[in-house]
Design an enzyme around this catalytic site. Structure first.
Site, PDB file in Angstrom:
ATOM      1  N   GLU A  23       0.869  -1.181   0.000  1.00 65.62           N
ATOM      2  CA  GLU A  23       0.000   0.000   0.000  1.00 65.62           C
ATOM      3  C   GLU A  23       0.900   1.223   0.000  1.00 65.62           C
ATOM      4  O   GLU A  23       1.020   1.937   0.995  1.00 65.62           O
ATOM      5  CB  GLU A  23      -0.969   0.040   1.187  1.00 65.62           C
ATOM      6  CG  GLU A  23      -1.982   1.156   1.025  1.00 65.62           C
ATOM      7  CD  GLU A  23      -2.970   1.299   2.175  1.00 65.62           C
ATOM      8  OE1 GLU A  23      -3.415   2.438   2.424  1.00 65.62           O
ATOM      9  OE2 GLU A  23      -3.303   0.300   2.829  1.00 65.62           O
ATOM     10  N   HIS A  76       1.953   4.630  -2.158  1.00 62.03           N
ATOM     11  CA  HIS A  76       1.244   5.490  -3.094  1.00 62.03           C
ATOM     12  C   HIS A  76       2.163   6.414  -3.893  1.00 62.03           C
ATOM     13  O   HIS A  76       3.265   6.754  -3.465  1.00 62.03           O
ATOM     14  CB  HIS A  76       0.221   6.334  -2.332  1.00 62.03           C
ATOM     15  CG  HIS A  76      -0.751   5.507  -1.553  1.00 62.03           C
ATOM     16  ND1 HIS A  76      -1.681   4.702  -2.153  1.00 62.03           N
ATOM     17  CD2 HIS A  76      -0.929   5.357  -0.206  1.00 62.03           C
ATOM     18  CE1 HIS A  76      -2.404   4.098  -1.221  1.00 62.03           C
ATOM     19  NE2 HIS A  76      -1.960   4.473  -0.046  1.00 62.03           N
ATOM     20  N   HIS A 129      -9.155   0.356  -1.103  1.00 61.50           N
ATOM     21  CA  HIS A 129      -8.601   1.440  -0.292  1.00 61.50           C
ATOM     22  C   HIS A 129      -9.723   2.342   0.205  1.00 61.50           C
ATOM     23  O   HIS A 129     -10.753   2.482  -0.453  1.00 61.50           O
ATOM     24  CB  HIS A 129      -7.601   2.254  -1.125  1.00 61.50           C
ATOM     25  CG  HIS A 129      -6.856   3.268  -0.333  1.00 61.50           C
ATOM     26  ND1 HIS A 129      -7.341   4.548  -0.104  1.00 61.50           N
ATOM     27  CD2 HIS A 129      -5.653   3.186   0.277  1.00 61.50           C
ATOM     28  CE1 HIS A 129      -6.465   5.213   0.623  1.00 61.50           C
ATOM     29  NE2 HIS A 129      -5.435   4.409   0.879  1.00 61.50           N
ATOM     30  N   ASP A 149       2.010   2.229   3.936  1.00 69.59           N
ATOM     31  CA  ASP A 149       1.117   3.341   3.616  1.00 69.59           C
ATOM     32  C   ASP A 149       1.940   4.599   3.345  1.00 69.59           C
ATOM     33  O   ASP A 149       1.629   5.690   3.805  1.00 69.59           O
ATOM     34  CB  ASP A 149       0.090   3.598   4.712  1.00 69.59           C
ATOM     35  CG  ASP A 149      -1.149   4.343   4.197  1.00 69.59           C
ATOM     36  OD1 ASP A 149      -1.157   4.753   3.010  1.00 69.59           O
ATOM     37  OD2 ASP A 149      -2.111   4.520   4.962  1.00 69.59           O
TER      38      ASP A 149
END
Length: 331
Positions: A10, A12, A163, A283
């Site tokens: 995860e 980004h 998500h 994240d």
């Protein structure tokens, strides 16, 4: 010291022009903070790789930051921009194919087009699945109209990462409490509810080999499995499932540790789901890579379980093979 190899999924980025979709979420934040965040989302070669190296993260699967085209009102524009996003990401991944993989960005405004784009990116570029940033303009994905997408994901054998997104309309309970509507609480509630809509909507019965991934230690669902079974048995509301609800959570639904650096929460999730259903993630750039890596190294796990969570489960899920194979990955 970070000894264990890690794979994170995860993590980004933001394609050029897509920060406009994020503006409603960032305009209330300090300008200096947003500028630093934007710089990290746009970076593929410097700080991102440096932080990965420091934490012994061998490989990450990159995804467009939320909400992306899930917030696009025009269907044709959403389909076009999703493809543009994927082409941009494919070029960036090609620079470091042994360090980066990719989740497709898909326009669920058109489920058939989303299925086609998922297949194209997997076949042409070696993408590892897709990340969907929650609902699309208030539409959730358990209805039969979305089966063409779920069917394609199952046929391709790739996971779909669900998500968080903001509520399309905040419930009365959260009105006047923006602190509860965002990432601290509301986003997780929205995502857990979306996953349960898929479950109780029969998506996993129709597509039993489908894999859904939830971040943030499963958006609280691992800790509610018993309760969900108990109350569903008492009040099924006309719904029939092939299995107990809890049996889908940990088999069809996997979770990552993204954004939750709590050893008791990790142990609880493993206790509920089994270590085979829990995968490491950071994240990035919303959470600290160093903190996430130190957390998983310090968690009271035996070496076999730590390796399974840090990289073994991801290798199985994405068919990555051994650590040595990562260095040979080419798209």
């Amino acid at each position: 010291m970070n000894q264990t190899p890690k794979i994170a999924l995860e993590e980004h980025f933001c394609a050029p022009g897509f920060n406009a979709y994020s503006a409603p979420y960032t305009r209330a934040l300090p300008a200096e903070f947003v500028a630093k965040l934007d710089a990290r989302l746009a970076d593929f070669d410097d700080q991102r790789l440096s932080e990965m190296d420091a934490g012994n993260i061998e490989y990450v699967v990159l995804s467009q930051t939320m909400p992306g085209v899930q917030a696009e009102a025009d269907r044709d524009t959403a389909v076009r921009r999703a493809r543009e996003n994927n082409e941009f990401l494919a070029e960036r991944v090609s620079r470091h194919p042994h360090r980066f993989g990719a989740f497709a960005h898909v326009a669920m405004q058109d489920p058939s087009a989303a299925a086609t784009e998922l297949e194209r990116t997997v076949v042409e570029h070696g993408f590892k699945g897709a990340m969907i940033n929650g609902h699309t303009l208030g539409r959730y994905y358990e209805a039969g109209a979305f089966d063409v997408f779920w069917e394609r994901a199952q046929a391709l054998g790739v996971p779909i990462y669900l998500h968080p997104n903001a509520f399309s309309q905040a419930p009365a309970l959260l009105e006047g409490m923006p602190v509860l509507q965002g990432a601290a609480w509301g986003w997780g509630v929205e995502t857990a509810g979306h996953a349960l809509r898929l479950l109780f909507g029969g998506v996993f019965d129709r597509f039993p080999r489908l894999t859904l991934v939830l971040g943030h230690m499963g958006e609280s669902l691992p800790y509610q499995r018993w309760r969900i079974d108990s109350r569903f048995a008492a009040y099924p509301s006309g719904i029939t499932l092939a299995r107990k609800p809890s049996e889908y959570i940990g088999s069809n639904i996997l979770i990552t540790t993204s954004g939750v650096c709590s050893a008791p929460a990790l142990l609880g999730a493993i206790g509920e789901l089994g270590a085979q259903a829990v995968l490491f993630s950071v994240d990035y750039p919303y959470e600290s890579t160093a903190q996430a890596c130190n957390f998983i190294e310090d968690a009271p796990l035996d070496d076999r379980t730590r390796a399974q969570v840090c990289h073994g489960n991801a290798r199985r899920l994405f068919k990555l093979g051994s650590p040595e194979d990562l260095a040979l990955l080419q798209f």
